[in-house]
Scaffold this active site. Structure first.
Site, PDB file in Angstrom:
ATOM      1  N   HIS A 292     -30.552 -47.111 -32.320  1.00  0.00           N
ATOM      2  CA  HIS A 292     -30.257 -45.892 -33.061  1.00  0.00           C
ATOM      3  C   HIS A 292     -28.810 -45.956 -33.505  1.00  0.00           C
ATOM      4  O   HIS A 292     -27.929 -46.372 -32.741  1.00  0.00           O
ATOM      5  CB  HIS A 292     -30.525 -44.653 -32.203  1.00  0.00           C
TER       6      HIS A 292
ATOM      7  N   ASP B  57     -26.226 -44.164 -33.914  1.00  0.00           N
ATOM      8  CA  ASP B  57     -25.053 -43.616 -33.222  1.00  0.00           C
ATOM      9  C   ASP B  57     -24.611 -44.485 -32.055  1.00  0.00           C
ATOM     10  O   ASP B  57     -23.599 -44.189 -31.412  1.00  0.00           O
ATOM     11  CB  ASP B  57     -25.328 -42.179 -32.747  1.00  0.00           C
ATOM     12  N   HIS B  58     -25.348 -45.571 -31.799  1.00  0.00           N
ATOM     13  CA  HIS B  58     -24.972 -46.464 -30.706  1.00  0.00           C
ATOM     14  C   HIS B  58     -24.570 -47.858 -31.183  1.00  0.00           C
ATOM     15  O   HIS B  58     -24.104 -48.651 -30.348  1.00  0.00           O
ATOM     16  CB  HIS B  58     -26.122 -46.574 -29.706  1.00  0.00           C
TER      17      HIS B  58
ATOM     18  N   ASP C 117     -29.591 -43.155 -23.711  1.00  0.00           N
ATOM     19  CA  ASP C 117     -30.571 -42.155 -24.115  1.00  0.00           C
ATOM     20  C   ASP C 117     -31.890 -42.345 -23.366  1.00  0.00           C
ATOM     21  O   ASP C 117     -32.498 -43.417 -23.416  1.00  0.00           O
ATOM     22  CB  ASP C 117     -30.828 -42.260 -25.618  1.00  0.00           C
TER      23      ASP C 117
ATOM     24  N   HIS D  45     -23.039 -37.667 -24.544  1.00  0.00           N
ATOM     25  CA  HIS D  45     -24.054 -37.680 -25.587  1.00  0.00           C
ATOM     26  C   HIS D  45     -24.495 -36.253 -25.923  1.00  0.00           C
ATOM     27  O   HIS D  45     -25.677 -35.929 -25.995  1.00  0.00           O
ATOM     28  CB  HIS D  45     -25.269 -38.519 -25.166  1.00  0.00           C
TER      29      HIS D  45
END
Length: 303
Positions: free
Chosen positions: A64, A66-67, A212, A270
């Site tokens: 993803h 954002d990582h 996550d 997060h």
């Protein structure tokens, strides 16, 4: 020896004001490890005066954006700055394809060796080792393949008690004593007992990064007793259904896992951009586990 975590980003899918996408740097001795590399990571490294050329290994939890959207830019800067040291990257299968495509279409040929290792995100196995740490994967339950990483310091050598050491020991014999060996004569007789001239080393330190994930009780067994645990806490408990739908955890669930795993300290991060004030998330986690802190930008934790 230093064992220190620096938080570069605490935001979830979308950045918010002074919250940036996920990235952390773990420093152990003279080695630095980058954990996830969200957008803007190289700028965050500069702001905190962390030299990206010191980073030898990068661990990506999942694909993803954002990582990992900051990874290609960081690699490009390393190249432009003339890096020559090899760089290791660990992450889910497919990351190598993404990087290869970016390199091909931008006509980028790195001036350093890039070693990519695809990890099995469903298994708890050792994927890396150097003289400072071992690293194991931690299976996460997310919408796509995802894993966390467990860092354990290598066993430390036994400190010598100088006042008790006989004279004229060789450097090799002294090294052997720090490794727990006795000094023997040619016939195998003990000349110097290790336990007589050394003390117990400090226990190896540990850090667990849980990216996550849905709340997963079985993780408690894998991270039991670690010195420092990071666990995502995207939502408050009142949004538990939303957390389940998006395969994330609540602050309460993060605290509950820390309590069940009997860790020393918990960091939560997060955070959803819906929360301007993070204090309710901290308070909720602390109802389950008192020794909880917010993994906010710039936080440095020494273990």
């Amino acid at each position: 020896m230093e064992f220190e975590l620096k938080i570069l980003g605490s935001a979830s899918a979308t950045p918010f004001l002074d919250r940036h996408h996920t990235a952390q740097v773990l420093t152990v001795g003279n080695a630095q490890y980058l954990i996830d590399c969200g957008e803007g990571t190289q700028r965050r490294l500069m702001e905190h005066k962390l030299r990206h050329q010191r980073i030898g290994t990068i661990f990506i939890s999942h694909l993803h954006g954002d990582h990992y959207f900051g990874l290609f830019g960081l690699l490009g800067t390393m190249h432009l700055n003339g890096r020559t040291e090899p760089l290791n990257i660990f992450g889910p299968a497919g990351l190598d394809e993404v990087l290869t495509m970016q390199f091909r279409h931008s006509f980028t040929q790195l001036c350093f060796e890039l070693n990519f290792t695809a990890v099995d995100t469903t298994q708890h196995v050792q994927v890396y080792e150097d003289r400072h740490v071992t690293v194991h994967t931690l299976p996460m339950r997310h919408r796509i393949p995802c894993c966390g990483y467990l860092f354990r310091e290598q066993p430390r050598r036994r400190p010598l008690v100088k006042e008790k050491l006989p004279a004229n020991l060789t450097p090799a014999q002294l090294t052997g004593l720090t490794l727990g060996e006795d000094v023997l004569d040619e016939q195998g007789n003990i000349l110097v007992r290790n336990l007589d001239v050394t003390t117990e080393p400090r226990p190896p330190r540990s850090y667990a990064y849980c990216s996550d994930t849905l709340y997963t009780e079985s993780l408690a067994d894998l991270v039991r007793g670690v010195d420092l645990l990071y666990h995502e806490a995207t939502f408050l408990e009142e949004m538990r259904d939303r957390a389940a739908t998006t395969h994330h955890s609540t602050a309460r669930q993060a605290g509950l896992l820390a309590r069940r795993a009997q860790v020393q300290r918990l960091l939560i991060g997060h955070f959803s951009s819906r929360y301007r004030d993070l204090q309710p998330l901290l308070t909720e986690a602390q109802t389950m586990f008192e020794w909880t802190d917010l993994a906010v930008e710039g936080l440095t934790v020494s273990v």
